[in-house]
Write a protein that holds these residues in place. Structure first.
Motif, PDB file in Angstrom:
ATOM      1  N   ARG A 134       0.849  -1.199   0.000  1.00 13.04           N
ATOM      2  CA  ARG A 134       0.000   0.000   0.000  1.00 13.04           C
ATOM      3  C   ARG A 134       0.885   1.249   0.000  1.00 13.04           C
ATOM      4  O   ARG A 134       2.056   1.185   0.340  1.00 13.04           O
ATOM      5  CB  ARG A 134      -0.895   0.018   1.244  1.00 13.04           C
ATOM      6  CG  ARG A 134      -2.002  -1.014   1.185  1.00 13.04           C
ATOM      7  CD  ARG A 134      -2.765  -1.091   2.475  1.00 13.04           C
ATOM      8  NE  ARG A 134      -1.934  -1.666   3.536  1.00 13.04           N
ATOM      9  CZ  ARG A 134      -1.796  -1.133   4.757  1.00 13.04           C
ATOM     10  NH1 ARG A 134      -2.429  -0.026   5.079  1.00 13.04           N
ATOM     11  NH2 ARG A 134      -1.023  -1.696   5.648  1.00 13.04           N
ATOM     12  N   LEU A 135       0.285   2.383  -0.342  1.00 14.59           N
ATOM     13  CA  LEU A 135       0.990   3.660  -0.296  1.00 14.59           C
ATOM     14  C   LEU A 135       0.375   4.525   0.795  1.00 14.59           C
ATOM     15  O   LEU A 135      -0.841   4.523   0.990  1.00 14.59           O
ATOM     16  CB  LEU A 135       0.840   4.401  -1.624  1.00 14.59           C
ATOM     17  CG  LEU A 135       1.906   4.197  -2.695  1.00 14.59           C
ATOM     18  CD1 LEU A 135       1.569   5.047  -3.895  1.00 14.59           C
ATOM     19  CD2 LEU A 135       3.300   4.510  -2.190  1.00 14.59           C
ATOM     20  N   HIS A 136       1.242   5.265   1.469  1.00 16.40           N
ATOM     21  CA  HIS A 136       0.767   6.222   2.460  1.00 16.40           C
ATOM     22  C   HIS A 136       1.344   7.595   2.133  1.00 16.40           C
ATOM     23  O   HIS A 136       2.542   7.727   1.870  1.00 16.40           O
ATOM     24  CB  HIS A 136       1.199   5.802   3.863  1.00 16.40           C
ATOM     25  CG  HIS A 136       0.850   6.817   4.901  1.00 16.40           C
ATOM     26  ND1 HIS A 136      -0.439   7.027   5.345  1.00 16.40           N
ATOM     27  CD2 HIS A 136       1.615   7.702   5.564  1.00 16.40           C
ATOM     28  CE1 HIS A 136      -0.437   7.990   6.235  1.00 16.40           C
ATOM     29  NE2 HIS A 136       0.793   8.426   6.391  1.00 16.40           N
ATOM     30  N   LEU A 137       0.483   8.601   2.152  1.00 13.03           N
ATOM     31  CA  LEU A 137       0.915   9.983   1.919  1.00 13.03           C
ATOM     32  C   LEU A 137       0.727  10.784   3.203  1.00 13.03           C
ATOM     33  O   LEU A 137      -0.376  10.840   3.756  1.00 13.03           O
ATOM     34  CB  LEU A 137       0.082  10.607   0.792  1.00 13.03           C
ATOM     35  CG  LEU A 137       0.259  12.110   0.587  1.00 13.03           C
ATOM     36  CD1 LEU A 137       1.658  12.442   0.097  1.00 13.03           C
ATOM     37  CD2 LEU A 137      -0.788  12.629  -0.390  1.00 13.03           C
ATOM     38  N   ASP A 138       1.804  11.385   3.668  1.00 10.19           N
ATOM     39  CA  ASP A 138       1.736  12.253   4.845  1.00 10.19           C
ATOM     40  C   ASP A 138       1.550  13.695   4.353  1.00 10.19           C
ATOM     41  O   ASP A 138       2.508  14.359   3.950  1.00 10.19           O
ATOM     42  CB  ASP A 138       3.028  12.118   5.657  1.00 10.19           C
ATOM     43  CG  ASP A 138       2.960  12.897   6.972  1.00 10.19           C
ATOM     44  OD1 ASP A 138       2.113  13.808   7.083  1.00 10.19           O
ATOM     45  OD2 ASP A 138       3.758  12.583   7.867  1.00 10.19           O
ATOM     46  N   ALA A 139       0.310  14.159   4.390  1.00  8.67           N
ATOM     47  CA  ALA A 139      -0.026  15.475   3.838  1.00  8.67           C
ATOM     48  C   ALA A 139       0.670  16.601   4.597  1.00  8.67           C
ATOM     49  O   ALA A 139       0.905  17.689   4.044  1.00  8.67           O
ATOM     50  CB  ALA A 139      -1.540  15.670   3.865  1.00  8.67           C
ATOM     51  N   GLU A 140       1.032  16.364   5.852  1.00  7.88           N
ATOM     52  CA  GLU A 140       1.714  17.391   6.649  1.00  7.88           C
ATOM     53  C   GLU A 140       3.126  17.659   6.104  1.00  7.88           C
ATOM     54  O   GLU A 140       3.632  18.774   6.208  1.00  7.88           O
ATOM     55  CB  GLU A 140       1.843  16.914   8.099  1.00  7.88           C
ATOM     56  CG  GLU A 140       0.524  16.646   8.774  1.00  7.88           C
ATOM     57  CD  GLU A 140      -0.036  17.902   9.410  1.00  7.88           C
ATOM     58  OE1 GLU A 140       0.729  18.583  10.091  1.00  7.88           O
ATOM     59  OE2 GLU A 140      -1.225  18.173   9.196  1.00  7.88           O
ATOM     60  N   LYS A 141       3.732  16.624   5.544  1.00 12.90           N
ATOM     61  CA  LYS A 141       5.103  16.769   5.041  1.00 12.90           C
ATOM     62  C   LYS A 141       5.147  17.278   3.613  1.00 12.90           C
ATOM     63  O   LYS A 141       6.154  17.834   3.179  1.00 12.90           O
ATOM     64  CB  LYS A 141       5.820  15.412   5.104  1.00 12.90           C
ATOM     65  CG  LYS A 141       6.157  14.949   6.497  1.00 12.90           C
ATOM     66  CD  LYS A 141       6.959  13.664   6.406  1.00 12.90           C
ATOM     67  CE  LYS A 141       7.300  13.149   7.799  1.00 12.90           C
ATOM     68  NZ  LYS A 141       7.855  11.792   7.733  1.00 12.90           N
ATOM     69  N   CYS A 142       4.084  17.063   2.857  1.00  8.34           N
ATOM     70  CA  CYS A 142       4.078  17.417   1.433  1.00  8.34           C
ATOM     71  C   CYS A 142       4.254  18.923   1.246  1.00  8.34           C
ATOM     72  O   CYS A 142       3.562  19.727   1.859  1.00  8.34           O
ATOM     73  CB  CYS A 142       2.763  16.961   0.796  1.00  8.34           C
ATOM     74  SG  CYS A 142       2.616  17.480  -0.921  1.00  8.34           S
ATOM     75  N   GLN A 143       5.209  19.279   0.380  1.00  3.43           N
ATOM     76  CA  GLN A 143       5.471  20.688   0.086  1.00  3.43           C
ATOM     77  C   GLN A 143       5.071  21.062  -1.340  1.00  3.43           C
ATOM     78  O   GLN A 143       5.386  22.153  -1.825  1.00  3.43           O
ATOM     79  CB  GLN A 143       6.960  21.005   0.299  1.00  3.43           C
ATOM     80  CG  GLN A 143       7.420  20.847   1.734  1.00  3.43           C
ATOM     81  CD  GLN A 143       6.748  21.832   2.672  1.00  3.43           C
ATOM     82  OE1 GLN A 143       6.623  23.012   2.337  1.00  3.43           O
ATOM     83  NE2 GLN A 143       6.302  21.354   3.824  1.00  3.43           N
ATOM     84  N   GLY A 144       4.429  20.141  -2.017  1.00  4.32           N
ATOM     85  CA  GLY A 144       3.860  20.458  -3.321  1.00  4.32           C
ATOM     86  C   GLY A 144       4.837  20.579  -4.468  1.00  4.32           C
ATOM     87  O   GLY A 144       4.626  21.358  -5.386  1.00  4.32           O
ATOM     88  N   HIS A 145       5.887  19.781  -4.440  1.00  6.63           N
ATOM     89  CA  HIS A 145       6.817  19.805  -5.578  1.00  6.63           C
ATOM     90  C   HIS A 145       6.208  19.167  -6.824  1.00  6.63           C
ATOM     91  O   HIS A 145       6.693  19.383  -7.928  1.00  6.63           O
ATOM     92  CB  HIS A 145       8.102  19.049  -5.239  1.00  6.63           C
ATOM     93  CG  HIS A 145       8.751  19.506  -3.983  1.00  6.63           C
ATOM     94  ND1 HIS A 145       9.540  20.624  -3.925  1.00  6.63           N
ATOM     95  CD2 HIS A 145       8.714  19.013  -2.731  1.00  6.63           C
ATOM     96  CE1 HIS A 145       9.978  20.775  -2.687  1.00  6.63           C
ATOM     97  NE2 HIS A 145       9.485  19.817  -1.948  1.00  6.63           N
ATOM     98  N   ASN A 146       5.221  18.314  -6.596  1.00  8.52           N
ATOM     99  CA  ASN A 146       4.509  17.622  -7.689  1.00  8.52           C
ATOM    100  C   ASN A 146       5.361  16.627  -8.444  1.00  8.52           C
ATOM    101  O   ASN A 146       5.053  16.253  -9.560  1.00  8.52           O
ATOM    102  CB  ASN A 146       3.875  18.615  -8.676  1.00  8.52           C
ATOM    103  CG  ASN A 146       2.776  19.402  -8.018  1.00  8.52           C
ATOM    104  OD1 ASN A 146       2.163  18.924  -7.069  1.00  8.52           O
ATOM    105  ND2 ASN A 146       2.548  20.612  -8.470  1.00  8.52           N
ATOM    106  N   ARG A 147       6.453  16.232  -7.844  1.00  6.51           N
ATOM    107  CA  ARG A 147       7.273  15.221  -8.484  1.00  6.51           C
ATOM    108  C   ARG A 147       6.495  13.896  -8.582  1.00  6.51           C
ATOM    109  O   ARG A 147       6.623  13.159  -9.546  1.00  6.51           O
ATOM    110  CB  ARG A 147       8.537  15.016  -7.662  1.00  6.51           C
ATOM    111  CG  ARG A 147       9.749  14.800  -8.507  1.00  6.51           C
ATOM    112  CD  ARG A 147      10.943  14.617  -7.642  1.00  6.51           C
ATOM    113  NE  ARG A 147      11.653  15.864  -7.449  1.00  6.51           N
ATOM    114  CZ  ARG A 147      12.851  15.919  -6.897  1.00  6.51           C
ATOM    115  NH1 ARG A 147      13.438  14.821  -6.498  1.00  6.51           N
ATOM    116  NH2 ARG A 147      13.461  17.063  -6.751  1.00  6.51           N
ATOM    117  N   CYS A 148       5.694  13.633  -7.558  1.00  2.00           N
ATOM    118  CA  CYS A 148       4.927  12.378  -7.551  1.00  2.00           C
ATOM    119  C   CYS A 148       3.928  12.350  -8.706  1.00  2.00           C
ATOM    120  O   CYS A 148       3.789  11.337  -9.388  1.00  2.00           O
ATOM    121  CB  CYS A 148       4.219  12.199  -6.215  1.00  2.00           C
ATOM    122  SG  CYS A 148       3.235  13.623  -5.718  1.00  2.00           S
TER     123      CYS A 148
END
Ligand code: SF4
Length: 65
Positions: A2-16
């Motif tokens: 599974r994948l987990h995304l920690d929205a608190e850490k995301c800085q919006g580089h949009n690389r993903c």
């Protein structure tokens, strides 16, 4: 797997999103949104590992079963 995304850490580089639009979208604020829930199909597992390795904020985790 599974994948987990920690929205608190995301800085919006949009690389993903650039690497795996099958797995991630971008919201109106430029933050990542995880598109999949639960077990990843086999054909997306390699991409999942790729995006996790390429997130500069370590916001994406691969959870192995
Ligand atoms: S690569 Fe990481 S920090 Fe950048 S948008 Fe995606 S989750 Fe957020």
């Amino acid at each position: 797997m599974r994948l987990h995304l920690d929205a608190e850490k995301c800085q919006g580089h949009n690389r993903c999103y650039a690497l795996a639009p099958e797995l991630f979208d971008v919201d109106d604020y430029g933050q990542a949104v995880l598109l999949v829930e639960g077990d990843l199909p086999t054909e997306l597992q390699e991409k999942a590992r790729l995006v996790a390795a390429n997130c500069p904020e370590f916001a994406i985790k691969v959870l192995e079963d």
